[in-house]
Design a protein around this motif. Structure first.
Motif, short mmCIF file in Angstrom:
data_model
loop_
_atom_site.label_atom_id
_atom_site.label_comp_id
_atom_site.label_asym_id
_atom_site.label_seq_id
_atom_site.Cartn_x
_atom_site.Cartn_y
_atom_site.Cartn_z
N ARG A 15 61.28 -113.85 -26.34
CA ARG A 15 60.00 -113.18 -26.06
C ARG A 15 60.27 -111.98 -25.15
N TRP A 16 60.06 -110.80 -25.70
CA TRP A 16 60.34 -109.56 -24.97
C TRP A 16 59.18 -109.19 -24.08
N GLU A 17 59.49 -108.78 -22.85
CA GLU A 17 58.49 -108.26 -21.92
C GLU A 17 58.80 -106.80 -21.67
N ARG A 18 57.78 -105.97 -21.74
CA ARG A 18 57.96 -104.52 -21.56
C ARG A 18 57.45 -104.09 -20.19
N GLU A 19 58.20 -103.20 -19.58
CA GLU A 19 57.81 -102.61 -18.31
C GLU A 19 57.90 -101.10 -18.43
N ASP A 20 56.84 -100.42 -18.03
CA ASP A 20 56.87 -98.96 -17.98
C ASP A 20 57.48 -98.59 -16.64
N CYS A 21 58.65 -97.99 -16.67
CA CYS A 21 59.36 -97.64 -15.44
C CYS A 21 58.90 -96.31 -14.87
N GLY A 22 58.06 -95.61 -15.61
CA GLY A 22 57.55 -94.34 -15.14
C GLY A 22 58.45 -93.18 -15.49
N VAL A 23 58.12 -92.06 -14.92
CA VAL A 23 58.88 -90.83 -15.13
C VAL A 23 59.93 -90.73 -14.03
N VAL A 24 61.18 -90.57 -14.43
CA VAL A 24 62.27 -90.50 -13.46
C VAL A 24 62.46 -89.06 -13.00
N THR A 25 62.94 -88.92 -11.78
CA THR A 25 63.10 -87.59 -11.19
C THR A 25 64.55 -87.34 -10.76
N ALA A 26 64.88 -86.09 -10.62
CA ALA A 26 66.21 -85.71 -10.13
C ALA A 26 66.42 -86.26 -8.72
N LYS A 27 65.36 -86.32 -7.93
CA LYS A 27 65.49 -86.85 -6.56
C LYS A 27 65.92 -88.33 -6.60
N GLU A 28 65.35 -89.11 -7.54
CA GLU A 28 65.76 -90.51 -7.67
C GLU A 28 67.23 -90.60 -8.08
N PHE A 29 67.66 -89.72 -8.97
CA PHE A 29 69.07 -89.71 -9.38
C PHE A 29 69.96 -89.43 -8.17
N ARG A 31 69.25 -89.89 -4.98
CA ARG A 31 69.22 -91.02 -4.03
C ARG A 31 70.17 -92.13 -4.47
N TYR A 32 70.15 -92.41 -5.78
CA TYR A 32 71.07 -93.42 -6.31
C TYR A 32 72.52 -92.98 -6.07
N ALA A 33 72.83 -91.73 -6.40
CA ALA A 33 74.19 -91.22 -6.23
C ALA A 33 74.62 -91.29 -4.77
N ALA A 34 73.71 -90.98 -3.86
CA ALA A 34 74.04 -91.06 -2.44
C ALA A 34 74.32 -92.51 -2.04
N ALA A 35 73.54 -93.45 -2.58
CA ALA A 35 73.72 -94.86 -2.24
C ALA A 35 75.07 -95.40 -2.73
N VAL A 36 75.58 -94.86 -3.84
CA VAL A 36 76.88 -95.31 -4.35
C VAL A 36 78.00 -94.35 -3.97
N GLY A 40 80.36 -86.07 -5.85
CA GLY A 40 80.57 -85.12 -6.95
C GLY A 40 79.31 -84.97 -7.79
N TYR A 41 78.65 -86.09 -8.07
CA TYR A 41 77.40 -86.03 -8.81
C TYR A 41 76.35 -85.27 -8.01
N LEU A 42 76.26 -85.55 -6.73
CA LEU A 42 75.25 -84.88 -5.89
C LEU A 42 75.40 -83.37 -5.96
N ARG A 43 76.61 -82.88 -5.84
CA ARG A 43 76.85 -81.43 -5.91
C ARG A 43 76.44 -80.87 -7.27
N THR A 56 70.80 -84.62 -15.56
CA THR A 56 70.97 -85.93 -16.19
C THR A 56 71.34 -86.97 -15.13
N ALA A 57 70.97 -88.20 -15.39
CA ALA A 57 71.21 -89.30 -14.46
C ALA A 57 72.68 -89.66 -14.41
N PRO A 58 73.13 -90.21 -13.29
CA PRO A 58 74.47 -90.79 -13.26
C PRO A 58 74.55 -91.88 -14.33
N PRO A 59 75.70 -92.12 -14.93
CA PRO A 59 75.80 -93.04 -16.07
C PRO A 59 75.20 -94.43 -15.83
#
Length: 165
Positions: A15-29, A31-36, A40-43, A56-59
């Motif tokens: 049984r599949w459940e769907r979630e709308d994750c919303g619109v992703v932003t460069a700022k979220e990308f 923040r993720y890159a900074a956390a990991v 190089g990605y940040l630059r 584009t998002a980090p892989p």
């Protein structure tokens, strides 16, 4: 308790459940890159954004996000540190969980400004026994797609559920 986990899983398998994750932003990308610590990605992301190019998002951005919600306050976390929504078949049960492995397939690149959906299902639940005793192995798949249905990433993971020690 493990019998209850298996019974609940039986109702959820396939049984599949769907979630709308919303619109992703460069700022979220970023923040993720900074956390990991991906400087190089940040630059590169800052340079692309400044030049007006798509960012584009980090892989592993999609697969590295545990939840698209703000997250629970500490008092609402389970004893094993997980949020209740990240624990299929176990809500309210005195069990603990660990991840038993993950396989990630990357699809089309995720670009800032895109809307993302996550579809999640329990694929199977199996009672097992190991050196530390009985446990249930839950196989879970999460598929991330764009608004047009393009697959962005897919994750197959195993969650190990044990009686609370």
């Amino acid at each position: 308790m493990l019998a209850e986990v298996l019974a609940r899983a039986g109702d959820l398998v396939g049984r599949w459940e769907r979630e709308d994750c919303g619109v992703v932003t460069a700022k979220e990308f970023r923040r993720y890159a900074a956390a990991v610590d991906d400087t190089g990605y940040l630059r590169a992301a800052r340079a692309a954004e400044a030049a007006g190019r798509p960012v584009t998002a980090p892989p592993l951005f999609l697969t590295g996000i545990l939840s698209w919600e703000d997250g629970p306050v500490e008092a609402e976390l389970r004893p094993d540190g997980l949020a209740a929504r990240e624990s299929p078949c176990t809500r309210g049960l005195p069990v603990r969980q660990v991840h038993g492995g993950q396989s990630v397939r990357l699809g089309s690149p995720l670009v800032a400004g895109a809307r993302v959906r996550a579809d999640r299902a329990v694929r199977s639940a199996e009672a097992k026994r190991g050196r530390s005793g009985a446990f249930v192995a839950l196989a879970v798949t999460t598929r991330f797609t764009g608004e047009d249905g393009t697959e962005l990433a897919s994750v197959d993971e195993t969650i190990i559920v044990m009686d609370q020690a």
